[in-house]
Write a protein that holds these residues in place. Structure first.
Motif, PDB file in Angstrom:
ATOM      1  N   GLU A 225       0.833  -1.207   0.000  1.00 16.12           N
ATOM      2  CA  GLU A 225       0.000   0.000   0.000  1.00 16.12           C
ATOM      3  C   GLU A 225       0.865   1.253   0.000  1.00 16.12           C
ATOM      4  O   GLU A 225       0.546   2.251  -0.649  1.00 16.12           O
ATOM      5  N   PHE A 226       1.951   1.213   0.754  1.00 18.76           N
ATOM      6  CA  PHE A 226       2.848   2.368   0.777  1.00 18.76           C
ATOM      7  C   PHE A 226       3.474   2.593  -0.594  1.00 18.76           C
ATOM      8  O   PHE A 226       3.601   3.732  -1.049  1.00 18.76           O
ATOM      9  N   MET A 227       3.845   1.518  -1.278  1.00 16.41           N
ATOM     10  CA  MET A 227       4.431   1.667  -2.613  1.00 16.41           C
ATOM     11  C   MET A 227       3.413   2.250  -3.597  1.00 16.41           C
ATOM     12  O   MET A 227       3.777   3.059  -4.464  1.00 16.41           O
ATOM     13  N   SER A 228       2.152   1.852  -3.476  1.00 19.76           N
ATOM     14  CA  SER A 228       1.113   2.439  -4.337  1.00 19.76           C
ATOM     15  C   SER A 228       0.979   3.932  -4.092  1.00 19.76           C
ATOM     16  O   SER A 228       0.837   4.731  -5.024  1.00 19.76           O
ATOM     17  N   PHE A 229       1.047   4.323  -2.821  1.00 13.02           N
ATOM     18  CA  PHE A 229       0.977   5.742  -2.481  1.00 13.02           C
ATOM     19  C   PHE A 229       2.188   6.485  -3.038  1.00 13.02           C
ATOM     20  O   PHE A 229       2.058   7.605  -3.556  1.00 13.02           O
ATOM     21  N   LEU A 230       3.374   5.874  -2.934  1.00 12.31           N
ATOM     22  CA  LEU A 230       4.577   6.524  -3.477  1.00 12.31           C
ATOM     23  C   LEU A 230       4.451   6.743  -4.981  1.00 12.31           C
ATOM     24  O   LEU A 230       4.949   7.742  -5.511  1.00 12.31           O
ATOM     25  N   GLY A 231       3.780   5.812  -5.665  1.00 18.15           N
ATOM     26  CA  GLY A 231       3.568   5.991  -7.101  1.00 18.15           C
ATOM     27  C   GLY A 231       2.777   7.247  -7.400  1.00 18.15           C
ATOM     28  O   GLY A 231       3.088   7.994  -8.338  1.00 18.15           O
ATOM     29  N   ILE A 232       1.746   7.518  -6.582  1.00 18.45           N
ATOM     30  CA  ILE A 232       0.963   8.749  -6.739  1.00 18.45           C
ATOM     31  C   ILE A 232       1.812   9.961  -6.379  1.00 18.45           C
ATOM     32  O   ILE A 232       1.844  10.960  -7.109  1.00 18.45           O
ATOM     33  N   TYR A 233       2.516   9.874  -5.274  1.00 22.47           N
ATOM     34  CA  TYR A 233       3.312  10.998  -4.785  1.00 22.47           C
ATOM     35  C   TYR A 233       4.342  11.441  -5.823  1.00 22.47           C
ATOM     36  O   TYR A 233       4.549  12.644  -6.044  1.00 22.47           O
ATOM     37  N   ARG A 234       4.974  10.485  -6.460  1.00 24.25           N
ATOM     38  CA  ARG A 234       6.061  10.812  -7.386  1.00 24.25           C
ATOM     39  C   ARG A 234       5.575  11.362  -8.712  1.00 24.25           C
ATOM     40  O   ARG A 234       6.378  11.866  -9.496  1.00 24.25           O
ATOM     41  N   GLN A 235       4.274  11.267  -8.969  1.00 23.51           N
ATOM     42  CA  GLN A 235       3.724  11.836 -10.200  1.00 23.51           C
ATOM     43  C   GLN A 235       3.142  13.236  -9.990  1.00 23.51           C
ATOM     44  O   GLN A 235       2.726  13.883 -10.950  1.00 23.51           O
ATOM     45  N   LEU A 236       3.123  13.707  -8.759  1.00 26.80           N
ATOM     46  CA  LEU A 236       2.558  15.020  -8.474  1.00 26.80           C
ATOM     47  C   LEU A 236       3.506  16.128  -8.920  1.00 26.80           C
ATOM     48  O   LEU A 236       4.721  15.922  -9.005  1.00 26.80           O
ATOM     49  N   PRO A 237       2.973  17.303  -9.194  1.00 25.90           N
ATOM     50  CA  PRO A 237       3.857  18.431  -9.515  1.00 25.90           C
ATOM     51  C   PRO A 237       4.752  18.765  -8.328  1.00 25.90           C
ATOM     52  O   PRO A 237       4.367  18.585  -7.175  1.00 25.90           O
ATOM     53  N   SER A 238       5.947  19.254  -8.630  1.00 27.99           N
ATOM     54  CA  SER A 238       6.891  19.583  -7.564  1.00 27.99           C
ATOM     55  C   SER A 238       6.416  20.825  -6.811  1.00 27.99           C
ATOM     56  O   SER A 238       5.657  21.644  -7.353  1.00 27.99           O
ATOM     57  N   PRO A 239       6.836  20.999  -5.565  1.00 27.39           N
ATOM     58  CA  PRO A 239       6.496  22.225  -4.839  1.00 27.39           C
ATOM     59  C   PRO A 239       6.920  23.476  -5.593  1.00 27.39           C
ATOM     60  O   PRO A 239       6.214  24.493  -5.570  1.00 27.39           O
ATOM     61  N   ASP A 240       8.063  23.420  -6.272  1.00 22.91           N
ATOM     62  CA  ASP A 240       8.524  24.583  -7.054  1.00 22.91           C
ATOM     63  C   ASP A 240       7.495  24.967  -8.096  1.00 22.91           C
ATOM     64  O   ASP A 240       7.167  26.150  -8.261  1.00 22.91           O
ATOM     65  N   SER A 241       6.983  23.983  -8.833  1.00 25.50           N
ATOM     66  CA  SER A 241       6.039  24.299  -9.909  1.00 25.50           C
ATOM     67  C   SER A 241       4.722  24.834  -9.356  1.00 25.50           C
ATOM     68  O   SER A 241       4.084  25.693  -9.967  1.00 25.50           O
ATOM     69  N   ILE A 242       4.305  24.341  -8.184  1.00 22.24           N
ATOM     70  CA  ILE A 242       3.088  24.857  -7.567  1.00 22.24           C
ATOM     71  C   ILE A 242       3.277  26.306  -7.144  1.00 22.24           C
ATOM     72  O   ILE A 242       2.411  27.165  -7.370  1.00 22.24           O
ATOM     73  N   LEU A 243       4.410  26.622  -6.533  1.00 18.08           N
ATOM     74  CA  LEU A 243       4.627  27.961  -5.992  1.00 18.08           C
ATOM     75  C   LEU A 243       5.005  28.979  -7.049  1.00 18.08           C
ATOM     76  O   LEU A 243       4.980  30.178  -6.783  1.00 18.08           O
ATOM     77  N   LEU A 244       5.331  28.530  -8.244  1.00 18.95           N
ATOM     78  CA  LEU A 244       5.540  29.486  -9.337  1.00 18.95           C
ATOM     79  C   LEU A 244       4.233  30.218  -9.660  1.00 18.95           C
ATOM     80  O   LEU A 244       4.247  31.407  -9.998  1.00 18.95           O
ATOM     81  N   ASN A 245       3.112  29.496  -9.557  1.00 16.57           N
ATOM     82  CA  ASN A 245       1.799  30.091  -9.834  1.00 16.57           C
ATOM     83  C   ASN A 245       0.789  29.620  -8.777  1.00 16.57           C
ATOM     84  O   ASN A 245      -0.132  28.848  -9.086  1.00 16.57           O
ATOM     85  N   PRO A 246       0.949  30.053  -7.517  1.00 14.38           N
ATOM     86  CA  PRO A 246       0.063  29.556  -6.455  1.00 14.38           C
ATOM     87  C   PRO A 246      -1.395  29.948  -6.652  1.00 14.38           C
ATOM     88  O   PRO A 246      -2.294  29.301  -6.094  1.00 14.38           O
ATOM     89  N   ASP A 247      -1.657  30.997  -7.455  1.00 15.87           N
ATOM     90  CA  ASP A 247      -3.044  31.424  -7.685  1.00 15.87           C
ATOM     91  C   ASP A 247      -3.771  30.529  -8.673  1.00 15.87           C
ATOM     92  O   ASP A 247      -5.007  30.506  -8.696  1.00 15.87           O
ATOM     93  N   THR A 248      -3.013  29.800  -9.500  1.00 14.30           N
ATOM     94  CA  THR A 248      -3.665  29.005 -10.547  1.00 14.30           C
ATOM     95  C   THR A 248      -3.238  27.539 -10.549  1.00 14.30           C
ATOM     96  O   THR A 248      -3.832  26.744 -11.274  1.00 14.30           O
ATOM     97  N   ALA A 249      -2.211  27.184  -9.794  1.00 12.97           N
ATOM     98  CA  ALA A 249      -1.740  25.795  -9.789  1.00 12.97           C
ATOM     99  C   ALA A 249      -2.878  24.861  -9.399  1.00 12.97           C
ATOM    100  O   ALA A 249      -3.657  25.170  -8.501  1.00 12.97           O
ATOM    101  N   PRO A 250      -3.004  23.715 -10.079  1.00  6.52           N
ATOM    102  CA  PRO A 250      -4.113  22.809  -9.780  1.00  6.52           C
ATOM    103  C   PRO A 250      -4.039  22.250  -8.361  1.00  6.52           C
ATOM    104  O   PRO A 250      -2.954  22.020  -7.823  1.00  6.52           O
ATOM    105  N   ILE A 251      -5.203  22.046  -7.783  1.00 11.99           N
ATOM    106  CA  ILE A 251      -5.308  21.441  -6.459  1.00 11.99           C
ATOM    107  C   ILE A 251      -5.856  20.027  -6.646  1.00 11.99           C
ATOM    108  O   ILE A 251      -6.922  19.847  -7.243  1.00 11.99           O
ATOM    109  N   PRO A 252      -5.161  19.015  -6.172  1.00  7.88           N
ATOM    110  CA  PRO A 252      -5.609  17.635  -6.386  1.00  7.88           C
ATOM    111  C   PRO A 252      -6.992  17.400  -5.790  1.00  7.88           C
ATOM    112  O   PRO A 252      -7.337  17.943  -4.742  1.00  7.88           O
ATOM    113  N   GLU A 253      -7.790  16.603  -6.484  1.00 10.83           N
ATOM    114  CA  GLU A 253      -9.101  16.226  -5.967  1.00 10.83           C
ATOM    115  C   GLU A 253      -9.031  14.906  -5.195  1.00 10.83           C
ATOM    116  O   GLU A 253      -9.847  14.658  -4.315  1.00 10.83           O
TER     117      GLU A 253
END
Length: 352
Positions: free
Chosen positions: A249-277
């Motif tokens: 289960e932890f490995m499945s979660f890591l698979g999701i985690y590693r596909q998320l945008p990096s914190p840098d990319s989120i903070l470049l455009n915090p007003d418009t960066a997508p928020i995961p559902e």
């Protein structure tokens, strides 16, 4: 007429925060406490933390490997050979001759033989052995697993139990574990996973096979191995630490985690960066941003946090900000945080 049902004896349960509070009150008053609970949930760590907080030295004994003479001292004949006195040695000698406040911690007491447990009774109640008295600043705390934990516990003698001022059962809490994990730089993806799956923090071991099961201690080992284990060996490594099901289960979660945008990319455009559902992805993003926060980017972190809260993710916003402040307390002094205190972020921090 049916006979009344026999009452079922139960121990009061406490979470780690409550146990710390209880020991912090009992130890300075020299009141002995017996802690029960499953293996690997932090009993020893909590006692060590309380010793530090109350400015006590800590003496750790393991009765399971002791002989009754360890608690009574060795008989030593007088010069005329007509009498003998018991001379303390080892841990007993250290406690008898201590000159500062001391917690004497009897770890795994329930695994000790009845003879060793019986030898502890005089120390616990009379606080003396032969002519040797314990100083008043020595306080006993003991811990044991339960008989159902497959830990070699056969029980504790009733007269020994009655020597303790209180007996409590520790139950792990994911909130307490994650607070500890944040303070100790545990990888953020592991913190996010256990927030997502708190039921996997501690799973009782049902069989007697030689394998590990999930516990606060074993997840702590996962955190230590994550920076050094190659990706191709992760499942193998983590399975040996917390068992195959939890590791998968932890490995499945890591698979999701590693596909998320990096914190840098989120903070470049915090007003418009997508928020995961997806809930698991939200846990992952908030944990990552909390770890990434610093005084230079906290205004953008809070902008993104406001959007999470506005979208219904009040709990996630609270976790993000609180984790960031635990990691870097000076963030509370930033202009961005001071301004945010008047809005929704301020309310969730204050618990409103």
């Amino acid at each position: 007429m049916n006979a009344p049902a026999s009452p079922v004896a139960t121990r009061p349960t406490v979470n780690p925060s409550q146990l710390i509070e209880l020991l912090t009150a009992y130890v300075p008053a020299q009141l002995p406490v017996l802690i029960t609970g499953s293996p690997g949930i932090g009993k020893s760590d909590i006692v060590e933390q309380v010793a530090h907080a109350t400015e006590h030295d800590l003496l750790i004994s393991h009765p399971v490997v002791e002989d009754p003479t360890d608690s009574k001292g060795l008989p030593f004949p007088s010069k005329d050979g007509m009498t003998a006195a018991h001379l303390p040695f080892g841990d007993l000698e250290r406690a008898v001759n201590s000159d500062k406040p001391l917690i004497w911690f009897l770890d795994d007491l329930g695994q000790a033989s009845p003879a060793v447990q019986a030898a502890k009774m005089q120390l616990l109640l009379a606080r003396r052995v032969g002519t040797h008295a314990l100083p008043p600043h020595v306080t006993f705390v003991a811990a044991t697993n339960r008989r159902t934990d497959n830990a070699g516990v056969t029980g504790i003698l009733d007269p020994v139990i009655s020597r303790f001022a209180t007996v409590v059962e520790l139950q792990p809490s994911v909130n307490d574990w994650t607070e500890w994990a944040v303070r100790n730089d545990v990888p953020v993806e592991l913190i996010a996973f256990l927030r997502f799956r708190p039921d996997l923090l501690s799973v009782p071991k049902r069989g007697r096979d030689i394998e590990n099961s999930p516990s606060p201690r074993s997840w702590g080992f996962v955190g230590k191995t994550m920076p050094v284990v190659a990706r191709g060996l992760e499942l193998l490594s983590y399975s040996g630490t917390v068992g195959g099901a939890a590791a998968a289960e932890f490995m499945s979660f890591l698979g999701i985690y590693r596909q998320l945008p990096s914190p840098d990319s989120i903070l470049l455009n915090p007003d418009t960066a997508p928020i995961p559902e997806n809930t698991s992805a939200l846990y992952a993003v908030t944990a990552a941003l909390a770890a990434y926060s610093n005084e230079g980017n906290f205004d953008r972190v809070l902008t993104y946090t406001d959007r999470i809260i506005s979208g219904g993710g009040r709990e996630f916003g609270a976790l993000l900000v609180r984790d960031a402040l635990r990691r870097t307390a000076t963030l509370a002094n930033t202009d961005a945080f001071v301004r945010a205190q008047g809005g929704e972020i301020g309310k969730i921090i204050q618990g409103n």
